[in-house]
Scaffold this motif. Structure first.
Motif, PDB file in Angstrom:
ATOM      1  N   PHE A  98      63.591  16.409  78.934  1.00 41.83           N
ATOM      2  CA  PHE A  98      64.971  16.078  79.304  1.00 41.83           C
ATOM      3  C   PHE A  98      65.643  17.292  79.948  1.00 41.83           C
ATOM      4  O   PHE A  98      66.371  17.180  80.944  1.00 41.83           O
ATOM      5  N   GLN A  99      65.373  18.470  79.378  1.00 40.24           N
ATOM      6  CA  GLN A  99      65.986  19.680  79.957  1.00 40.24           C
ATOM      7  C   GLN A  99      65.514  19.940  81.386  1.00 40.24           C
ATOM      8  O   GLN A  99      66.236  20.507  82.192  1.00 40.24           O
ATOM      9  N   GLU A 100      64.311  19.479  81.693  1.00 38.26           N
ATOM     10  CA  GLU A 100      63.833  19.609  83.084  1.00 38.26           C
ATOM     11  C   GLU A 100      64.684  18.732  84.011  1.00 38.26           C
ATOM     12  O   GLU A 100      64.889  19.050  85.173  1.00 38.26           O
ATOM     13  N   THR A 101      65.160  17.601  83.480  1.00 39.85           N
ATOM     14  CA  THR A 101      66.051  16.753  84.288  1.00 39.85           C
ATOM     15  C   THR A 101      67.379  17.476  84.512  1.00 39.85           C
ATOM     16  O   THR A 101      67.919  17.489  85.620  1.00 39.85           O
ATOM     17  N   LEU A 102      67.897  18.123  83.427  1.00 39.00           N
ATOM     18  CA  LEU A 102      69.143  18.884  83.588  1.00 39.00           C
ATOM     19  C   LEU A 102      68.965  19.978  84.634  1.00 39.00           C
ATOM     20  O   LEU A 102      69.840  20.186  85.491  1.00 39.00           O
ATOM     21  N   SER A 103      67.824  20.647  84.593  1.00 43.68           N
ATOM     22  CA  SER A 103      67.643  21.762  85.535  1.00 43.68           C
ATOM     23  C   SER A 103      67.436  21.239  86.963  1.00 43.68           C
ATOM     24  O   SER A 103      67.824  21.893  87.931  1.00 43.68           O
ATOM     25  N   LEU A 104      66.845  20.040  87.083  1.00 43.71           N
ATOM     26  CA  LEU A 104      66.708  19.445  88.427  1.00 43.71           C
ATOM     27  C   LEU A 104      68.098  19.190  89.012  1.00 43.71           C
ATOM     28  O   LEU A 104      68.368  19.453  90.189  1.00 43.71           O
ATOM     29  N   MET A 105      69.001  18.697  88.148  1.00 43.72           N
ATOM     30  CA  MET A 105      70.376  18.439  88.606  1.00 43.72           C
ATOM     31  C   MET A 105      71.037  19.707  89.117  1.00 43.72           C
ATOM     32  O   MET A 105      71.716  19.707  90.135  1.00 43.72           O
ATOM     33  N   GLU A 106      70.807  20.797  88.364  1.00 47.10           N
ATOM     34  CA  GLU A 106      71.406  22.082  88.769  1.00 47.10           C
ATOM     35  C   GLU A 106      70.813  22.550  90.090  1.00 47.10           C
ATOM     36  O   GLU A 106      71.504  23.113  90.928  1.00 47.10           O
ATOM     37  N   GLU A 107      69.523  22.322  90.232  1.00 45.47           N
ATOM     38  CA  GLU A 107      68.840  22.823  91.423  1.00 45.47           C
ATOM     39  C   GLU A 107      69.228  22.032  92.681  1.00 45.47           C
ATOM     40  O   GLU A 107      69.493  22.601  93.732  1.00 45.47           O
ATOM     41  N   VAL A 108      69.274  20.698  92.540  1.00 48.26           N
ATOM     42  CA  VAL A 108      69.606  19.873  93.718  1.00 48.26           C
ATOM     43  C   VAL A 108      71.098  19.921  93.998  1.00 48.26           C
ATOM     44  O   VAL A 108      71.530  19.922  95.134  1.00 48.26           O
ATOM     45  N   ARG A 109      71.895  19.977  92.962  1.00 43.91           N
ATOM     46  CA  ARG A 109      73.354  19.868  93.054  1.00 43.91           C
ATOM     47  C   ARG A 109      73.757  18.577  93.771  1.00 43.91           C
ATOM     48  O   ARG A 109      74.285  18.576  94.886  1.00 43.91           O
TER      49      ARG A 109
END
Ligand code: 5AD
Ligand code: SF4
Length: 506
Positions: free
Chosen positions: A378-389
């Motif tokens: 799940f945290q990888e999904t959070l970090s994807l959100m941060e990365e793509v913005r």
């Protein structure tokens, strides 16, 4: 693909007339998810003459009213425009009044359990209304009708329903309505397997600002959580000449924006046997039509090719906004979802798009709590959100759908953990959405004015090319025009601006 003017081949249809007081199973064959899953090799036929209104039904709606409730995605909204168009051709007029409507249709969505529960609740509510008005025809159509368990439940518990038809046979509505009105028996016609295209159906479009245009139907991706490939059939593309003719007609009518629709638009043209022609080619032709804004949805990252990016980078009436559902940021979860790309491949595509289209707004769909999703995943999904913005995101808790592969995986994420993840995801996205909106402070943007704001008639609302909602003070006469507005306030989901220029030429 060939074109064919003959009547639809009903052999593959499951159709029947049912007497509710009997053992239903002997009167009809239920829609079958198993049949719906089959992807035959037979070629796709385009039918230009299959929509017919029987002579005796042409005026049947005069003095009668219909009420149409729509649930779910834009595809359903657009199907409802077709249904409304058909009913109005038969003389019916629209009403919001449940008590006096003569025909009530529920165009349903099956994507999550919550969507289905809402419809069952509404159907229950119509038991009393039907008792007071026995001539009322109550119908269920859309994705839920394609599910055998839903049809069985309606047969057992909701005998106030008179008509059930599916997503593949909307063009048969006049005939089915005739059967339902005159036989007084429950009419069920659901085609489980369908790979054809019906052209020349009417459409009752709302207003004359924005219009939806289907470019393809169905989905062959079979993501393991998703019911759509079963309820909407195999991938099939409308012929480019038919799409282009429809867009030209919409442009002539003065519409300002079109949204090209398909469950997986990036697979456009893959089913053509006589030519190599994809979404990039189609967009490259449509952009030459005199319509100020063109959007498309929904994209699957896997089929998003370089040619399409190249064409979108030409800008002009192709707006810089792409809905690119990632569903998860974890390669492991993506694999179990059968999305057929990794986190790295998704990010590579995002970077390619950002490089080619610098001001692009990206949006996504994300599911939390997919079977087996760990906290780390799940945290990888959070970090994807941060990365793509992303500019915004549609976020969902996983909901098992009977008949899909994920439904038999162990649903190991407890409800409260799913809820907690959804909240955390939203917190991150809301912060990013606000930050992205704040970047627009002081900037002047082009808006298509769509109407009055819901709360205050003196305030108008419009959307930027990137789909952002902006409120500003202005005169009603600006609705349907393009204006320039300078942004002075930014919230998470809305921007506020001052009008600086009216009647902008686009
Ligand atoms: N549970 C939760 N969300 C789902 N979606 C599709 N199927 C499910 C499901 N079973 C979401 C996906 C898709 C969007 C339209 O709905 O994110 O992109
Ligand atoms: Fe469902 Fe996947 Fe097809 Fe989208 S691409 S409609 S999520 S199966």
């Amino acid at each position: 693909m060939t074109t064919d003017n003959k009547a639809a081949d009903l052999k593959s249809a499951t159709s029947a007339t049912v007497k509710p007081e009997k053992d239903f199973s002997q009167y009809f064959q239920a829609p079958s998810l198993k049949d719906a899953k089959k992807r035959g090799k037979e070629e796709i036929k385009v039918h230009y003459d299959d929509f017919i209104i029987p002579e005796e039904m042409k005026e049947i709606g005069k003095g009668r009213h219909y009420l149409l409730r729509t649930y779910g995605c834009q595809m359903n909204e657009h199907d409802s425009e077709t249904i409304a168009g058909i009913l109005e051709m038969m003389g019916f007029t629209s009403t919001d009044d449940e008590e006096t409507a003569d025909v009530v249709l529920f165009n349903t969505c099956a994507i999550r359990e919550g969507a289905e529960d809402k419809v069952f609740g509404e159907l229950g509510h119509f038991k009393r209304i039907k008792r007071n008005n026995p001539n009322l025809i109550l119908g269920v159509c859309g994705c839920m009708s394609q599910e055998e368990k839903v049809v069985n439940r309606i047969l057992q518990t909701y005998q106030q329903v008179d008509l059930i038809f599916g997503t593949h046979n909307i063009h048969r509505l006049p005939v089915l309505l005739q059967e339902a009105m005159f036989s007084k028996e429950m009419v069920i016609e659901v085609w489980s397997k369908e790979g054809d295209i019906i052209e020349n159906m009417p459409s009752k479009r709302e207003g004359n600002i924005k219009a939806w245009v289907n470019i393809m139907y169905g989905c062959d991706k079979f993501c393991t959580y998703c019911i759509v490939p079963y309820t909407r059939g195999k991938e099939r593309s409308r012929r480019p000449e038919d799409v282009i003719a429809e867009v030209r007609d919409i442009a002539r009518q003065g519409f300002k924006e079109i949204m090209l629709l398909g469950q997986n638009v990036n697979a456009y043209g893959k089913d053509f046997e006589d030519m190599e022609y994809g979404l990039g080619d189609l967009m490259d032709e449509i952009r030459k039509i005199d319509i100020p804004r063109i959007r498309f949805t929904t994209s699957h990252p896997r089929d998003f090719d370089d040619h399409l990016i190249e064409v979108l980078a030409k800008g002009g009436n192709l707006v810089e906004m792409i809905h690119l559902p990632s569903q998860s940021g974890s390669t492991e979860v993506l694999k179990r979802m059968a999305r057929k790309y990794t986190r790295e491949q998704y990010l590579e595509l995002v970077n390619k798009i950002k490089a080619a289209i610098p001001n692009v707004a990206l949006t996504t769909d994300i599911i939390v709590g997919f079977p087996g999703e760990t906290e780390e995943q799940f945290q990888e999904t959070l970090s994807l959100m941060e990365e793509v913005r992303y500019d915004s995101a549609y976020t969902f808790m996983y909901s098992p759908r009977e008949g899909t592969p994920a439904a038999v995986m162990e649903d190991s994420v407890p409800e409260d953990v799913k809820k907690n993840r959804l909240h955390r995801l939203l917190d991150v996205q809301n912060r990013i959405s606000l930050e992205k909106n704040q970047e627009l402070l002081g900037q002047t943007v082009e808006l298509l004015v769509e109407g009055e704001s819901k709360k205050n008639p003196e305030v108008l609302s419009g959307r930027t090319r990137t789909g952002k909602l902006v409120h500003f003070k202005g005169d009603q006469s600006l609705v349907g025009t393009f204006v320039h507005v300078t942004i002075h306030d930014a919230k998470t989901h809305t921007l506020y601006g001052d009008l600086v220029k009216t009647t902008v030429e686009v």
